[in-house]
Enzyme design. Sequence first.
Site, mmCIF file in Angstrom:
data_model
loop_
_atom_site.group_PDB
_atom_site.id
_atom_site.type_symbol
_atom_site.label_atom_id
_atom_site.label_comp_id
_atom_site.label_asym_id
_atom_site.label_seq_id
_atom_site.Cartn_x
_atom_site.Cartn_y
_atom_site.Cartn_z
ATOM 1 C CG HIS A 117 50.597 29.460 79.441
ATOM 2 N ND1 HIS A 117 50.796 30.810 79.406
ATOM 3 C CD2 HIS A 117 51.084 28.999 78.272
ATOM 4 C CE1 HIS A 117 51.367 31.145 78.260
ATOM 5 N NE2 HIS A 117 51.559 30.047 77.559
ATOM 6 C CG ASN A 119 59.383 35.237 73.306
ATOM 7 O OD1 ASN A 119 60.333 35.950 73.611
ATOM 8 N ND2 ASN A 119 59.077 34.933 72.053
ATOM 9 C CG HIS A 156 54.004 34.013 79.843
ATOM 10 N ND1 HIS A 156 53.845 35.283 79.354
ATOM 11 C CD2 HIS A 156 53.725 33.185 78.822
ATOM 12 C CE1 HIS A 156 53.504 35.209 78.077
ATOM 13 N NE2 HIS A 156 53.416 33.940 77.736
ATOM 14 N NE ARG A 177 55.613 23.469 70.795
ATOM 15 C CZ ARG A 177 55.582 24.760 71.088
ATOM 16 N NH1 ARG A 177 54.533 25.500 70.765
ATOM 17 N NH2 ARG A 177 56.599 25.327 71.693
ATOM 18 C CG ASN A 200 51.235 28.467 70.068
ATOM 19 O OD1 ASN A 200 50.807 27.552 70.778
ATOM 20 N ND2 ASN A 200 52.430 28.990 70.249
ATOM 21 C CG HIS A 236 52.704 26.408 74.096
ATOM 22 N ND1 HIS A 236 52.026 27.286 73.290
ATOM 23 C CD2 HIS A 236 53.158 27.148 75.153
ATOM 24 C CE1 HIS A 236 52.082 28.507 73.808
ATOM 25 N NE2 HIS A 236 52.764 28.457 74.950
ATOM 26 C CG ASP A 242 54.981 29.540 78.430
ATOM 27 O OD1 ASP A 242 54.400 28.962 77.485
ATOM 28 O OD2 ASP A 242 55.531 30.645 78.296
ATOM 29 N N PRO A 246 61.836 30.244 70.680
ATOM 30 C CG PRO A 246 60.191 31.888 70.919
ATOM 31 C CD PRO A 246 60.891 31.042 69.894
HETATM 32 O O1 DOR Z 1 58.696 30.899 74.962
HETATM 33 C C1 DOR Z 1 57.591 30.789 74.480
HETATM 34 N N1 DOR Z 1 57.273 29.749 73.695
HETATM 35 N N2 DOR Z 1 56.660 31.708 74.745
HETATM 36 C C2 DOR Z 1 55.469 31.698 74.124
HETATM 37 O O2 DOR Z 1 54.668 32.531 74.410
HETATM 38 C C3 DOR Z 1 55.176 30.712 73.082
HETATM 39 C C4 DOR Z 1 55.937 29.507 73.307
HETATM 40 C C5 DOR Z 1 55.887 28.559 72.157
HETATM 41 O O3 DOR Z 1 54.809 28.306 71.641
HETATM 42 O O4 DOR Z 1 56.949 28.015 71.791
HETATM 43 ZN ZN ZN Z 2 52.930 33.269 75.945
#
Ligand code: DOR
Ligand code: ZN
Length: 390
Positions: free
Chosen positions: A61, A244, A205, A65, A95, A63, A271, A285
């Site tokens: 998991h 989150n 998470h 970007r 995302n 990100h 995460d 977040p």
């Molecule tokens: O804290 C978080 N940030 N939780 C998520 O699920 C998404 C992530 C984000 O893409 O910034």
């Molecule tokens: Zn998430």
Amino acid sequence: MKTLITNIEMVDALGRRPGKVLIEDGEIKKIYKEKESVETDFDEEINGGGHVLLPGFIDMHCHLRDPGFEYKETMETGMKAAIKGGYTSLVAMANTNPIIDNSDDLLKNRDKAVGLNLCQLIQVSALTKNFGEDDTVDFDSLRPLTNVFSNDGVSILNEDIMKKGLEASTVHDFILLTHCQPETTLVKRDVALLEKLGGHLHICHISKKDTLEAIRLAKDKGLDISCEVTPHHVFASAMDFKVNPPFRTDPDRLALIQGIKAGIIDMCGTDHAPHSEEDKKNGAPGINNFEIAFPMYYTVFSQNGISLEKLSEMLSDAPAKRLGLKTGLIKEGYPADLVLVDLNWEGKINPEDFISKSKNNPFGEELLKGKILMTIVKGNVKYDDYRSTL
Ligand code: DOR
Ligand code: ZN
């Protein structure tokens, strides 16, 4: 090209043993016992300095970007940060901007990763078009390109969508990864749907004691469910830092550690969610984790008497198995995805020193244990702490 790694102790989910590793053409060609002599010649020797060699970490998991938020992170800075943190394979969430919900955009990211030649990318596809509540994505065109689907970042509040997702996960044989907020309520709903409809579910998470109990019950029933934790939720509680799901209470954190010991929690993810300083000020977040995840996990695991073998299982073997990847163990015939770690190192990791483009991590003042010395991806040294090759 043949490389011999000497003067190491190998540790993975299968156990702990001293020895040597011969790498040829990107694969673990042979594992020698400590006293066994190496008959073959080799081009290069890496002296492990008596340190521990682990399988490369596989992040279930993160990100990256890219595309769309390159000012927070690019695929290149993200992958370099990941490699510095010991990661050799990354599951990158959808995302981005645009959201990865079609085969063209997914292929673009896949090609970009291949071009970078840093570490392996497993690109997640969205479950629904543009993360909306109307249509699911076109599984027929996407499934050949990925086996992970998720709207992570956004909870699936619409029960019909969740039903469709679970059914599709059986029909098309993929893993559905879910972000659940409100956490326990949605996990309980999804476990009930899983029991009724079947499917392959992974809960992202998890952070609460009650969630753990819902997952334990689901596992007892033999449902196909797995879950991950993050470094920050097992390391700290009640912190004033927006992420989150949020930081929880200390009893929740302690329950997660018990959940690891009891085998209810399968994996240690990151995460990794980079954000610029301005975005954080405006309430975004997320926490930047690649370059600090291993020391955070190792510190928590050793403080709680949980073995390094177990940590390796949760960082490498379990995600590999869940994703169907032949990696995650130090085994002959497996790709030479390896990490050399100094477990005696103690110190602080200053987020300002991150390779990642963003620095959003609040743990810079913590005394942590364990340092990544070297990361090898498919036989190539991609990070070397002595030479700082990134
Ligand atoms: O804290 C978080 N940030 N939780 C998520 O699920 C998404 C992530 C984000 O893409 O910034
Ligand atoms: Zn998430």
